[in-house]
Write an enzyme that holds these catalytic residues in place. Structure first.
Site, PDB file in Angstrom:
ATOM      1  N   LYS A  34      53.138  35.034  47.318  1.00  0.00           N
ATOM      2  CA  LYS A  34      51.751  34.932  47.796  1.00  0.00           C
ATOM      3  C   LYS A  34      51.636  33.887  48.878  1.00  0.00           C
ATOM      4  O   LYS A  34      52.347  32.890  48.864  1.00  0.00           O
ATOM      5  CB  LYS A  34      50.858  34.489  46.636  1.00  0.00           C
ATOM      6  CG  LYS A  34      50.602  35.565  45.637  1.00  0.00           C
ATOM      7  CD  LYS A  34      49.313  35.256  44.888  1.00  0.00           C
ATOM      8  CE  LYS A  34      49.050  36.353  43.896  1.00  0.00           C
ATOM      9  NZ  LYS A  34      49.685  36.086  42.601  1.00  0.00           N
ATOM     10  N   GLU A  68      59.244  38.815  32.856  1.00  0.00           N
ATOM     11  CA  GLU A  68      58.839  37.441  32.503  1.00  0.00           C
ATOM     12  C   GLU A  68      57.546  37.419  31.699  1.00  0.00           C
ATOM     13  O   GLU A  68      56.830  38.436  31.623  1.00  0.00           O
ATOM     14  CB  GLU A  68      58.685  36.584  33.763  1.00  0.00           C
ATOM     15  CG  GLU A  68      57.555  37.043  34.672  1.00  0.00           C
ATOM     16  CD  GLU A  68      56.971  35.926  35.525  1.00  0.00           C
ATOM     17  OE1 GLU A  68      56.547  34.896  34.958  1.00  0.00           O
ATOM     18  OE2 GLU A  68      56.909  36.101  36.750  1.00  0.00           O
ATOM     19  N   VAL A 121      59.675  32.585  36.323  1.00  0.00           N
ATOM     20  CA  VAL A 121      60.816  33.265  36.945  1.00  0.00           C
ATOM     21  C   VAL A 121      62.097  32.465  36.668  1.00  0.00           C
ATOM     22  O   VAL A 121      63.122  33.033  36.267  1.00  0.00           O
ATOM     23  CB  VAL A 121      60.587  33.442  38.465  1.00  0.00           C
ATOM     24  CG1 VAL A 121      61.865  33.868  39.174  1.00  0.00           C
ATOM     25  CG2 VAL A 121      59.474  34.463  38.707  1.00  0.00           C
TER      26      VAL A 121
HETATM   27  N1  PSU Z   1      53.264  33.975  41.445  1.00  0.00           N
HETATM   28  C1  PSU Z   1      52.508  35.048  41.133  1.00  0.00           C
HETATM   29  N2  PSU Z   1      52.260  35.326  39.827  1.00  0.00           N
HETATM   30  C2  PSU Z   1      52.763  34.556  38.804  1.00  0.00           C
HETATM   31  C3  PSU Z   1      53.580  33.426  39.156  1.00  0.00           C
HETATM   32  C4  PSU Z   1      53.789  33.179  40.478  1.00  0.00           C
HETATM   33  O1  PSU Z   1      52.054  35.745  42.009  1.00  0.00           O
HETATM   34  O2  PSU Z   1      52.506  34.830  37.629  1.00  0.00           O
HETATM   35  C5  PSU Z   1      54.172  32.584  38.060  1.00  0.00           C
HETATM   36  C6  PSU Z   1      55.632  32.992  37.804  1.00  0.00           C
HETATM   37  O3  PSU Z   1      55.914  32.817  36.438  1.00  0.00           O
HETATM   38  C7  PSU Z   1      56.402  31.955  38.607  1.00  0.00           C
HETATM   39  C8  PSU Z   1      55.553  30.733  38.393  1.00  0.00           C
HETATM   40  O4  PSU Z   1      57.735  31.767  38.185  1.00  0.00           O
HETATM   41  O5  PSU Z   1      54.217  31.214  38.470  1.00  0.00           O
HETATM   42  C9  PSU Z   1      55.818  29.661  39.421  1.00  0.00           C
HETATM   43  O6  PSU Z   1      55.173  28.500  39.028  1.00  0.00           O
HETATM   44  P1  PSU Z   1      55.513  27.131  39.756  1.00  0.00           P
HETATM   45  O7  PSU Z   1      55.005  27.270  41.156  1.00  0.00           O
HETATM   46  O8  PSU Z   1      54.793  26.091  38.976  1.00  0.00           O
HETATM   47  O9  PSU Z   1      57.010  26.969  39.692  1.00  0.00           O
END
Ligand code: PSU
Ligand code: MN
Length: 307
Positions: free
Chosen positions: A161, A26, A108
């Site tokens: 996380k 990604e 993702v």
């Molecule tokens: N968690 C991580 N590192 C990241 C992301 C999430 O530890 O870089 C990024 C990924 O691209 C994931 C996105 O798909 O954040 C999720 O964002 P949201 O919670 O806004 O859907």
């Protein structure tokens, strides 16, 4: 689906046509997940890691309105240098960015969509999005989870996380029929730590057995992905107390500053790095490299008997 919107890098296209292993990567992790220049260095090192383990890397993004499966070094450098100036594109944002000819880094969810369009079955990243803490009032649930429910790609990650509510994330995945597999572990890893206190659904100890589950899931016509949770290597795991303290502080600052919506995850990620110094970045890079290796191994097993 109109694949005329999609550019598959010639090397990736060749590999797919010849049933060779390909691993999707990604790009939000590059633009929003790490600081420059470590983000670009990591993206290049992760591609090299996929190659070293016998697969072809396909880093995914949107460039000037084109869906890309496989980027040039210049394109990776652009995404890393621009960082948060690049739009973070999840499923919701894709049509707007493509229609207006813009560039964007894929999460993702959107990486899975483009990988599936290209015919790529295995994807490596750091951590997936999930159900945020306080979701019962803020409704913040990453689109990554709905994508896992409907798009046929296995996502190799180091768990999620604990900026997220891991218990609710597992419940959500269960409801939508997404299996969470632990690679050589019975416990869901929590990104920086190997432990979370939550069990995975199934422990599988080989890339071969993971590829077999993928084949059988899709052979039954069960749509959707799998979460393959690969714990951070021991030597890079962080002390849980240090990470927990940083996450609590980051969450508190997010509330104080009214951070919401798509800004929430990047804000929390950046704060945790800031509060833990360079240590968490080093761990982050190590776990992504580790995931790229396992993803390449799974991709190699999968192409032996693809379905
Ligand atoms: N968690 C991580 N590192 C990241 C992301 C999430 O530890 O870089 C990024 C990924 O691209 C994931 C996105 O798909 O954040 C999720 O964002 P949201 O919670 O806004 O859907
Ligand atoms: Mn969200």
């Amino acid at each position: 689906m109109n694949t005329q919107l999609l550019d598959i890098h010639p090397e990736v296209a060749f590999a797919l046509q010849n049933n060779q292993a390909v691993v999707a990567l990604e790009s939000t992790i590059i633009s929003h997940g790490m600081p420059y220049p470590q983000n670009v260095e990591t993206a290049m090192a992760v591609e090299a890691q996929v190659r070293a383990n016998g697969a072809i890397p396909a880093t995914i993004a949107i460039v000037k309105g084109r869906l890309k499966a496989g980027l040039s070094a210049e394109e990776i450098n652009y995404l890393g240098k621009e960082g948060k100036n690049v739009t973070k594109v999840s499923r919701r944002d894709m049509a707007f960015i493509v229609a207006t000819g813009q560039s964007g880094a894929t999460t993702v969810a959107s990486t899975m969509i483009i990988a599936a369009m290209a015919g790529i079955k295995v994807f490596a990243t750091g951590g997936i999005g999930g159900v945020h803490r306080g979701a019962e009032s803020n409704f913040d649930i990453s689109a990554d989870l709905q994508e896992l429910a409907q798009t046929n790609v296995a996502v190799v990650c180091a768990g999620a996380k604990s900026i997220l509510d891991l218990a609710l994330t597992l419940e959500y995945l269960e409801t939508y029929g997404v299996p969470v597999v632990g690679y050589q572990t019975a416990e869901l890893p929590a990104f920086f730590t190997r432990e979370s206190g939550f069990a995975v659904n199934y422990q599988l100890d080989t890339a071969q057995s993971i590829a077999s589950v993928m084949r059988h899931k899709w052979a039954m016509g069960l749509k959707g992905g799998l979460v393959v949770a690969n714990p951070i290597p021991h030597e890079f795991a962080m002390p849980k107390a240090q990470i927990d303290a940083a996450i609590e502080q980051a969450l508190q600052q997010a509330v104080e500053q009214g951070i919401k919506g798509k800004e929430s995850t990047p804000f929390l990620l950046a704060k945790v790095v800031e509060l833990t110094g360079g240590n968490s970045l080093k761990s982050n890079i190590a776990l992504v490299m580790n995931n790229a290796k396992l993803a390449a191994e799974i991709a190699n097993e999968y192409v032996l008997k693809p379905m």
